[in-house]
Design a protein around this motif. Structure first.
Motif, mmCIF file in Angstrom:
data_model
loop_
_atom_site.group_PDB
_atom_site.id
_atom_site.type_symbol
_atom_site.label_atom_id
_atom_site.label_comp_id
_atom_site.label_asym_id
_atom_site.label_seq_id
_atom_site.Cartn_x
_atom_site.Cartn_y
_atom_site.Cartn_z
ATOM 1 N N PRO A 40 0.859 -1.465 0.055
ATOM 2 C CA PRO A 40 0.066 -0.040 0.030
ATOM 3 C C PRO A 40 0.859 1.593 -0.111
ATOM 4 N N PHE A 41 2.014 1.276 0.864
ATOM 5 C CA PHE A 41 2.847 2.251 0.744
ATOM 6 C C PHE A 41 3.495 2.768 -0.695
ATOM 7 N N LEU A 42 4.053 1.399 -1.289
ATOM 8 C CA LEU A 42 4.554 1.943 -2.577
ATOM 9 C C LEU A 42 3.572 2.163 -3.486
ATOM 10 N N PHE A 43 2.274 1.780 -3.277
ATOM 11 C CA PHE A 43 1.247 2.330 -4.416
ATOM 12 C C PHE A 43 0.943 3.614 -4.363
ATOM 13 N N GLY A 44 0.658 4.197 -3.027
ATOM 14 C CA GLY A 44 0.629 5.605 -2.660
ATOM 15 C C GLY A 44 1.535 6.257 -3.080
ATOM 16 N N LEU A 45 2.959 5.991 -2.909
ATOM 17 C CA LEU A 45 4.103 6.870 -3.081
ATOM 18 C C LEU A 45 4.146 6.991 -4.767
ATOM 19 N N LEU A 47 2.135 6.464 -7.133
ATOM 20 C CA LEU A 47 0.928 6.883 -7.589
ATOM 21 C C LEU A 47 1.113 8.558 -7.715
ATOM 22 N N SER A 48 1.574 8.969 -6.403
ATOM 23 C CA SER A 48 1.788 10.471 -6.258
ATOM 24 C C SER A 48 2.778 10.971 -7.061
ATOM 25 N N MET A 49 3.770 10.375 -7.195
ATOM 26 C CA MET A 49 4.902 10.661 -7.816
ATOM 27 C C MET A 49 4.774 10.673 -9.423
ATOM 28 N N TYR A 50 3.752 9.846 -9.884
ATOM 29 C CA TYR A 50 3.355 9.828 -11.239
ATOM 30 C C TYR A 50 2.583 10.975 -11.459
ATOM 31 N N LEU A 51 1.472 11.078 -10.933
ATOM 32 C CA LEU A 51 0.424 12.282 -10.889
ATOM 33 C C LEU A 51 1.277 13.620 -11.015
ATOM 34 N N VAL A 52 2.491 13.648 -10.024
ATOM 35 C CA VAL A 52 2.961 14.949 -10.131
ATOM 36 C C VAL A 52 3.724 15.059 -11.405
ATOM 37 N N THR A 53 4.518 13.996 -12.024
ATOM 38 C CA THR A 53 5.147 13.956 -13.164
ATOM 39 C C THR A 53 4.295 14.421 -14.198
ATOM 40 N N ILE A 54 3.175 13.740 -14.339
ATOM 41 C CA ILE A 54 2.316 14.240 -15.558
ATOM 42 C C ILE A 54 1.873 15.824 -15.146
ATOM 43 N N LEU A 55 1.528 16.050 -14.374
ATOM 44 C CA LEU A 55 0.798 17.250 -14.033
ATOM 45 C C LEU A 55 1.992 18.562 -14.478
ATOM 46 N N GLY A 56 3.066 18.209 -13.628
ATOM 47 C CA GLY A 56 4.238 19.205 -14.049
ATOM 48 C C GLY A 56 4.735 19.472 -15.217
ATOM 49 N N PRO A 94 2.611 2.746 -14.770
ATOM 50 C CA PRO A 94 1.385 2.186 -14.660
ATOM 51 C C PRO A 94 1.140 0.998 -14.579
ATOM 52 N N LYS A 95 2.104 0.128 -15.209
ATOM 53 C CA LYS A 95 1.987 -1.298 -15.132
ATOM 54 C C LYS A 95 2.538 -1.803 -13.776
ATOM 55 N N MET A 96 3.458 -1.148 -13.013
ATOM 56 C CA MET A 96 3.743 -1.501 -11.738
ATOM 57 C C MET A 96 2.617 -1.425 -10.518
ATOM 58 N N LEU A 97 1.977 0.146 -10.972
ATOM 59 C CA LEU A 97 0.761 0.251 -9.887
ATOM 60 C C LEU A 97 -0.244 -0.563 -10.178
ATOM 61 N N ALA A 98 -0.682 -1.177 -11.723
ATOM 62 C CA ALA A 98 -1.800 -1.962 -11.700
ATOM 63 C C ALA A 98 -1.174 -3.482 -11.195
#
Length: 324
Positions: A40-45, A47-56, A94-98
Motif C-alpha cells: 500500500p505504501f509503494l502504491f501510494g508513493l 501513484l503520487s509521484m506519477y501524478l506529479v510528473t504528469i501534471l508538472g 502504470p504497469k507497476m501500479l496495476a
C-alpha cells in the motif's frame, strides 16, 4: 538504458550451457519489494509521484504552447523534453501500479517486449534532447550575435527529428535482438519493469551478440551525447569567465543553470545505476537505483525549470488567470 557489460559476459558463459530452451509466454515482475505490508505504501508513493510528473510536465507544455514569448528554441526543446519525460514514466509506472493493485505480478511476453521498445526509445531520446539543449545554450552564450541565424526553426526541428529517428532505430534494433532470444519457463524479473539487461540475463539461448550490440550502443549513444554536453559547457564556462562584469556573468550563468541542473541529475542517476549494477550482483539494488532516473528525475525536471524561471511562471499565471 543502463547495462553492465561485465555481467553480460558472466551471464553468457552460464546460459550457453543450458539446453532444451522454450520461449516463455509470461514473466513475473517481482517489483521493488515482496513484503505485503509495504505494497500500500509503494502504491501510494508511486501513484503520487506519477501524478506529479504528469501534471508538472503538462504545465510546462501548456505554458510554452500558450505564450508566444516562449516560442523560442530553448522552450521548444523544453516542451519536447517534458513530453518525453511523461512518456518515460508512463512506460513503466502504470504497469507497476496495476500489479500492486491487483496483486498479480504477471506480464505477458508481448507486453514485455513492447515495454522494452518504448522505454529504450524514450530514455535515449531524453539523452539526445538534453544534448541538443546544451548545444542551444552554447550557441546562445558563446555566439549570441549568430544565435537567431544558427538556431532557426528549421534547424531546431531537424535536431529533434534526427533525435527521434536515431532513438527509434536504436530501440528497434535492441528489440529485434531480444526477439531472437529464447526464455525458460517460469522466468522472474527482479525489477519493476522489463529492463533490457535483466531480460538478456534471463535468456536461455546464446546472448553474446546481444551483449556486444548493447554495450556498443550504450557507449556510442550514451558516451557521445555526454561528450557533447561536456564540450558545450566547457566552452560556456570559458565564455562566462571572459565576461568582465559580475552582473553579466550572473545573467549568462542563469540562462543555463536550470538545464545544467537537469543534466547533472540525469547523468548522475544514470551513472549511479550503471556502477551499482557493475559493483554488485544484487538485482534488487539495481531496481531500486533505477527508480531515480526513471521516476524521480522526470518528476523533478518541471520544478527545476519552473521555480527559477520567471518566464514560465508568468506564462502559467496568464494561462490560468488570464492576466500577467
Amino acid at each position: 538504458m543502463i547495462v553492465s557489460c561485465s555481467s553480460y559476459f558472466d551471464s553468457h558463459i552460464n546460459h550457453t550451457e543450458l539446453g532444451n530452451d522454450t520461449r516463455s509466454s509470461e514473466f513475473l515482475l517481482l517489483g521493488l519489494s515482496e513484503e505485503p505490508e509495504l505494497q500500500p505504501f509503494l502504491f501510494g508513493l508511486f501513484l503520487s509521484m506519477y501524478l506529479v510528473t504528469i501534471l508538472g510536465n503538462l504545465l510546462i507544455i501548456l505554458a510554452v504552447n500558450s505564450d508566444s514569448h516562449l516560442h523560442t528554441p530553448m522552450y521548444f526543446f523544453l516542451a519536447n523534453l517534458s513530453f518525453v519525460d511523461i512518456c518515460v514514466t508512463s512506460t513503466t509506472v502504470p504497469k507497476m501500479l496495476a500489479n500492486i493493485q491487483t496483486q498479480r505480478k504477471v506480464i505477458t511476453y508481448e507486453s514485455c517486449i513492447t515495454q522494452i521498445y518504448f522505454f529504450i526509445l524514450f530514455v535515449v531520446l531524453d539523452n539526445f534532447l538534453l544534448t541538443v539543449m546544451a548545444y542551444d545554450r552554447f550557441v546562445a552564450i558563446c555566439h549570441p550575435l549568430c544565435y537567431t541565424v544558427i538556431m532557426n526553426p528549421k534547424f531546431c526541428g531537424l535536431l529533434v527529428l534526427v533525435s527521434w529517428i536515431v532513438s527509434v532505430l536504436n530501440s528497434l534494433l535492441q528489440t529485434l535482438m531480444v526477439l531472437q532470444l529464447s526464455f525458460c519457463t517460469g522466468m522472474e524479473i527482479p525489477h519493476f519493469f522489463c529492463e533490457l539487461s535483466q531480460m538478456i540475463q534471463l535468456a536461455c539461448s546464446d546472448t553474446f551478440l546481444n551483449y556486444m550490440v548493447t554495450c556498443f550502443t550504450t557507449v556510442l549513444l550514451g558516451g557521445a551525447p555526454l561528450a557533447g554536453v561536456l564540450y558545450s559547457y566547457s566552452k560556456i564556462v570559458s565564455s562566462i569567465c571572459g565576461i568582465s562584469s559580475a552582473q553579466g556573468k550572473y545573467k549568462a550563468f542563469s540562462t543555463c543553470a536550470s538545464h545544467l541542473s537537469v543534466v547533472s541529475l540525469f547523468y548522475c542517476t544514470s551513472l549511479g545505476v550503471y556502477f551499482s549494477s557493475a559493483a554488485t550482483q544484487s538485482s534488487h539494488s539495481s531496481a531500486t537505483a533505477s527508480v531515480m532516473y526513471t521516476v524521480v528525475t522526470p518528476m523533478l525536471n518541471p520544478f527545476i525549470y519552473s521555480l527559477r524561471n520567471r518566464d514560465i511562471k508568468e506564462a502559467l499565471n496568464v494561462f490560468f488567470r488570464g492576466k500577467p
